[in-house]
Each structure stands twice: as C-alpha cells, then as structure tokens.
Design a protein around this motif. Sequence first.
Motif, PDB file in Angstrom:
ATOM      1  N   TYR A 208     132.132   2.731  54.534  1.00  0.00           N
ATOM      2  CA  TYR A 208     133.589   2.590  54.523  1.00  0.00           C
ATOM      3  C   TYR A 208     133.923   1.228  53.930  1.00  0.00           C
ATOM      4  O   TYR A 208     133.370   0.210  54.362  1.00  0.00           O
ATOM      5  CB  TYR A 208     134.184   2.699  55.925  1.00  0.00           C
ATOM      6  N   GLN A 209     134.795   1.210  52.941  1.00  0.00           N
ATOM      7  CA  GLN A 209     135.180  -0.035  52.277  1.00  0.00           C
ATOM      8  C   GLN A 209     136.688  -0.181  52.256  1.00  0.00           C
ATOM      9  O   GLN A 209     137.421   0.777  51.960  1.00  0.00           O
ATOM     10  CB  GLN A 209     134.639  -0.073  50.846  1.00  0.00           C
ATOM     11  N   TRP A 210     137.151  -1.363  52.590  1.00  0.00           N
ATOM     12  CA  TRP A 210     138.576  -1.697  52.532  1.00  0.00           C
ATOM     13  C   TRP A 210     138.719  -2.995  51.734  1.00  0.00           C
ATOM     14  O   TRP A 210     138.237  -4.037  52.151  1.00  0.00           O
ATOM     15  CB  TRP A 210     139.163  -1.874  53.920  1.00  0.00           C
TER      16      TRP A 210
ATOM     17  N   TYR B 269     133.309  -4.174  53.627  1.00  0.00           N
ATOM     18  CA  TYR B 269     132.712  -2.863  53.836  1.00  0.00           C
ATOM     19  C   TYR B 269     131.830  -2.857  55.087  1.00  0.00           C
ATOM     20  O   TYR B 269     131.340  -3.886  55.557  1.00  0.00           O
ATOM     21  CB  TYR B 269     131.891  -2.427  52.626  1.00  0.00           C
TER      22      TYR B 269
ATOM     23  N   SER C 252     143.549   1.196  49.053  1.00  0.00           N
ATOM     24  CA  SER C 252     142.483   0.185  49.038  1.00  0.00           C
ATOM     25  C   SER C 252     141.266   0.611  49.837  1.00  0.00           C
ATOM     26  O   SER C 252     140.306  -0.150  49.941  1.00  0.00           O
ATOM     27  CB  SER C 252     143.015  -1.141  49.594  1.00  0.00           C
ATOM     28  N   SER C 253     141.305   1.811  50.401  1.00  0.00           N
ATOM     29  CA  SER C 253     140.208   2.276  51.248  1.00  0.00           C
ATOM     30  C   SER C 253     139.403   3.363  50.549  1.00  0.00           C
ATOM     31  O   SER C 253     139.942   4.144  49.756  1.00  0.00           O
ATOM     32  CB  SER C 253     140.743   2.830  52.574  1.00  0.00           C
ATOM     33  N   ARG C 254     138.124   3.424  50.885  1.00  0.00           N
ATOM     34  CA  ARG C 254     137.293   4.534  50.433  1.00  0.00           C
ATOM     35  C   ARG C 254     136.194   4.784  51.444  1.00  0.00           C
ATOM     36  O   ARG C 254     135.741   3.872  52.149  1.00  0.00           O
ATOM     37  CB  ARG C 254     136.703   4.274  49.049  1.00  0.00           C
TER      38      ARG C 254
END
Length: 304
Positions: free
Chosen positions: A165-167, A171, A123-125
């Motif tokens: 950073y996004q979860w 973000y 779920s992270s990027r």
Amino acid sequence: MTNLKLMATAVALSVAYCVQAQTPSDAIMMQKGQICLAAIYTHDTWNEYWEGTLKRENGNIGTFTRQTVMPMFALGITDRINVIAGLPWMRTQASAGQLRGVSGIQDAGLWVKATAFEWNAGSSRFNLYATAGFTLPASNYLADYQPFSLGIGCTDASLRAIALYQWKGWYVRAQSGYHLRGNTQIERDYYYTTQDYYTDIVDMPNALDYGGAIGWWNKSNSLKAEIALDGLYTIGGFDIRRQDMPFPSNKMNFTRLGGGVQYYPLSGKGFGATIYGGYVLAGRNMGQSLVLSGGITYQFSIWK
C-alpha cells in the motif's frame, strides 16, 4: 548457526535490493524489455548463537564470518511478469579453533514474479504480487559441515505473496513465502537426530519466511529508504544437541530488524547503488548475526 541461503539467503532473506529492479520478496516490477544487472556484496558475522533456545559462545569458533558476492539480474518479460535469477559465491571462516572455512558457488536461483492485482485512487495505490521460485545446489559442497558449509544442500521450491500500500511517497509492504524442500545427501551412512538413521539421505523440514517494511520514496523517485522486519520459521526439525555441531535439518528460526537505502538513475537507465544493514534480534539454532550489504546495479533496455 547457519543462515538459510535461498537468495532467500542470497536474495530474499539477507540481500540488498536491486535498484529499480527487484528481489523475489519486494514489490518492485521492471517494465517490459528492461533489465537490471546487479553485483551485491554481503558481510555476515556473529560471535554468539542459539543452541536450541540457549544463547552461548563457542571458543572453537570465536567470531564466525560469511561473505557473499551475488551476481544477479531482473528482467521485465512484460510489465506484469518479471524473471529474476542469481548465483552467489560464498566464503566462510572463523577467528578461532582448528576448523577451516570453505569457499565456492552456492545455490542457483530462478524466480518468476507477477502482478496479480492493482488498485489506484488519487495519491493511493494497492498492489498484490505473487512469486514462484526454485533453487538448487550449483556445486558439490558438503552440506554436513555446519556452520561452515556454503548451504544446506537441498532443492527449494517456493511460493510467495506480497502486498503493497502506497500513499504519495510513503508505503507499507508485507510478504510471506512457503518453502518446500527436497532431501539433502551427506557423506556418511549413519546419523542421529532424535533417533538413529542408517542412511546418507536427510529429510529436510519445510520453512516459512515472512517480512514487513515501512519506507519512503523522494519526490523524484530516485531515492528510497526503508525499515524492515523479517524472519524465518522452520516447520519441523530439531534443536542442536548440547555441545554438538549443528546439522542441516535443524530447526532454524530467526527474527531480524534491518533497513536500507537505494538510489537509481532518474533516466531509468545507468548505474545505481544500494546499501543494507540488519541485526538478528532473536533466533533458534542460528547465529545472532550482523549483516552489512552493498552493491551496484546497471539498468538498460533490451527491447521496447
């Protein structure tokens, strides 16, 4: 007393975001062949400003207002390379005094944004982007008529780094850009800053802008909301002298808190909308302005 209008005053520093498109300082990329057309209206007003570090009012100005209409577009050349362009029209006015405001086209801007790094895990990027841009005056406005002038009358080359950073739907974004400015020309052959200059050419100080945001996307990715802190730091320049008018090469610093909401069509094409608000918390040779902005966008595919 005047805002840096780079789209970085028109797009980058005080504008709303192009829905499902982007500005030079956000972390959104258009897909290949997708284009987003936008029309953004911004209302910027203040009645107090910083003369150097001294905060004061000016009865010869009263409440100062700057209105901007920004037509712009963002185009996906590839999924990793986008082009952004804009051409703002502005009008300035004051509620008191004898000085009249002006109106007209300000600075044309063109930017290229690229995805430099991508990392995904569950779920992270985490993504890194880079933006290179250039603005220049698009009309023969008078730069030495501050704060009523449409801009500061110089070319501006910028290079920017953006991290995201996004979860899941949340973000965090951070960005910073360096602005290399050219000279500006004024309509007199003598001026004084910290010394005498017998020329009509003004050496403009370079600048650094920065910003960060915390935001959220809904589950369908059709609605986005964020809170942002951004600012500008001029590298060099000088303060407005006591009881004097501002000058294009003044040191202009500010820190601003703002936030916005944007909607874009679920189908990836059609009309969207965006609203934004911001307030300057601290500044130097700037107005303590309240910025309100809103606009519509239209997105469609040019090629697959």
